[in-house]
Design an enzyme around this catalytic site. Structure first.
Site, PDB file in Angstrom:
ATOM      1  N   GLU A 184       1.391  65.031   5.236  1.00  0.00           N
ATOM      2  CA  GLU A 184       2.011  63.958   6.027  1.00  0.00           C
ATOM      3  C   GLU A 184       1.251  63.731   7.331  1.00  0.00           C
ATOM      4  OE1 GLU A 184       6.185  64.360   7.018  1.00  0.00           O
ATOM      5  OE2 GLU A 184       6.325  62.210   7.444  1.00  0.00           O
ATOM      6  N   GLU A 205      14.128  58.202   5.759  1.00  0.00           N
ATOM      7  CA  GLU A 205      14.345  59.234   6.769  1.00  0.00           C
ATOM      8  C   GLU A 205      15.031  58.631   7.976  1.00  0.00           C
ATOM      9  OE1 GLU A 205      11.274  62.896   7.039  1.00  0.00           O
ATOM     10  OE2 GLU A 205      10.606  61.041   7.937  1.00  0.00           O
TER      11      GLU A 205
HETATM   12 MN    MN Z   1       8.353  61.679   7.616  1.00  0.00          MN
END
Ligand code: MN
Length: 297
Positions: free
Chosen positions: A153, A247
């Site tokens: 990420e 998220e």
């Molecule tokens: Mn994230």
């Protein structure tokens, strides 16, 4: 609502629901997620001391949910540290995560796998970066053998000093020189670091392996400043078929470690059912609109 006609399946981060590993809490979170339509739950910092693989597996099966595990390394276990002992501890942490992910049967292992999660006091060193490149290459071998998809990420400058942009991520993957790891991009971080989210997604192309949808302040989708039409159009342009996970974080639901590390100090919402339901419909409509724009509906 069903999303079977879409090119992507949708997931939701567990911290929308709970920061606890209590079985009843997770059961509730999984039930709510599935009822809305989500097909994957993302669990941060899985710790077999908090819940057994068997119990987790049982809950996932019960609710017909897939799972992703995400994590960041720690200051004393960081593969990007020039100190070989600290780097080695980070690699062991990744090896353990790969084993756990294999046992759980996750869709992917993601997050900040290449450094600690937090604000570094200075820029990375060449030595530290090389340690990270070498360790990721070795862990990628293990992940591939275990058939655990692995994604790195890219996060903003306050959460790592190593990979803040898509281009840095692509250069890092080039140096790792292994086909298994892919990039994990996130609109919340891209909003801070990229000049244009859509262009960055297109540069990632077929090396994109996972996508997080978050608003610029991590609140309800569409309430902030991110141009989601641009992001979703780019995903269609590269024919991205992977998972897209929502998220959002609020002081309403706290995980002591993670919430502090990513600076969740404010209450961005109180009704997580309304939030998740809205996010699901928002993402479906964004995907549908992107298909219409690209003439693929
Ligand atoms: Mn994230």
């Amino acid at each position: 609502m069903t999303a079977g006609h879409l090119p992507n399946k949708l997931g939701v981060h567990a911290l929308v629901w709970t920061g606890s590993w209590d079985e009843a809490e997770l059961n509730h979170a999984f039930e709510q997620s599935r009822r809305i339509g989500y097909e994957l739950i993302e669990l941060p910092r899985f710790d077999p001391a908090m819940i057994s693989v068997e119990t987790l597996r049982k809950l996932l099966d019960k609710h017909d949910l897939k799972c992703a595990i995400t994590m960041g390394l720690a200051w004393d276990a960081d593969i990007s540290n020039p100190d070989p002992e600290i780097a080695r501890r980070g690699e062991v942490m990744l090896e353990n995560a790969v084993s756990a992910c294999r046992d759980i049967g996750v869709e992917l292992l993601g997050g900040i796998l290449y450094s600690a999660l937090g604000k570094y006091p200075k820029a990375p060193t060449a030595e530290g970066r090389k340690n990270a490149v070498d360790a990721i290459a070795r862990v990628a071998d293990k992940a591939q053998a275990a058939e655990v998809p692995m994604v790195l990420e890219i996060v903003n400058r306050y959460e790592t000093n190593l990979l803040n942009s898509t281009d840095q991520g692509l250069a890092f993957l080039d140096d790792v020189g292994h086909a298994w790891p892919k990039l994990h991009l996130d609109t919340y971080h891209m909003n801070i670091e990229e000049s244009d989210i859509g262009d960055a997604v297109r540069r990632a192309g077929d090396r994109l392996g996972y996508f997080h949808i978050g608003e610029n302040n991590r609140a309800q989708l569409g309430s902030g400043s991110i141009d989601f039409a641009n992001a979703f159009s780019a995903l269609r342009d590269i024919d991205y078929r992977g998972w897209i996970t929502f998220e959002s974080f609020s002081s309403e639901v706290l995980d002591e470690g993670l919430s502090n590390d990513i600076a969740i100090w404010r209450n961005m919402w109180t009704d997580n059912v309304a939030l998740s339901d809205h996010a699901y419909r928002f993402m479906v409509s964004q995907i549908e609109a992107s298909m219409v724009r690209s003439g693929r509906s």
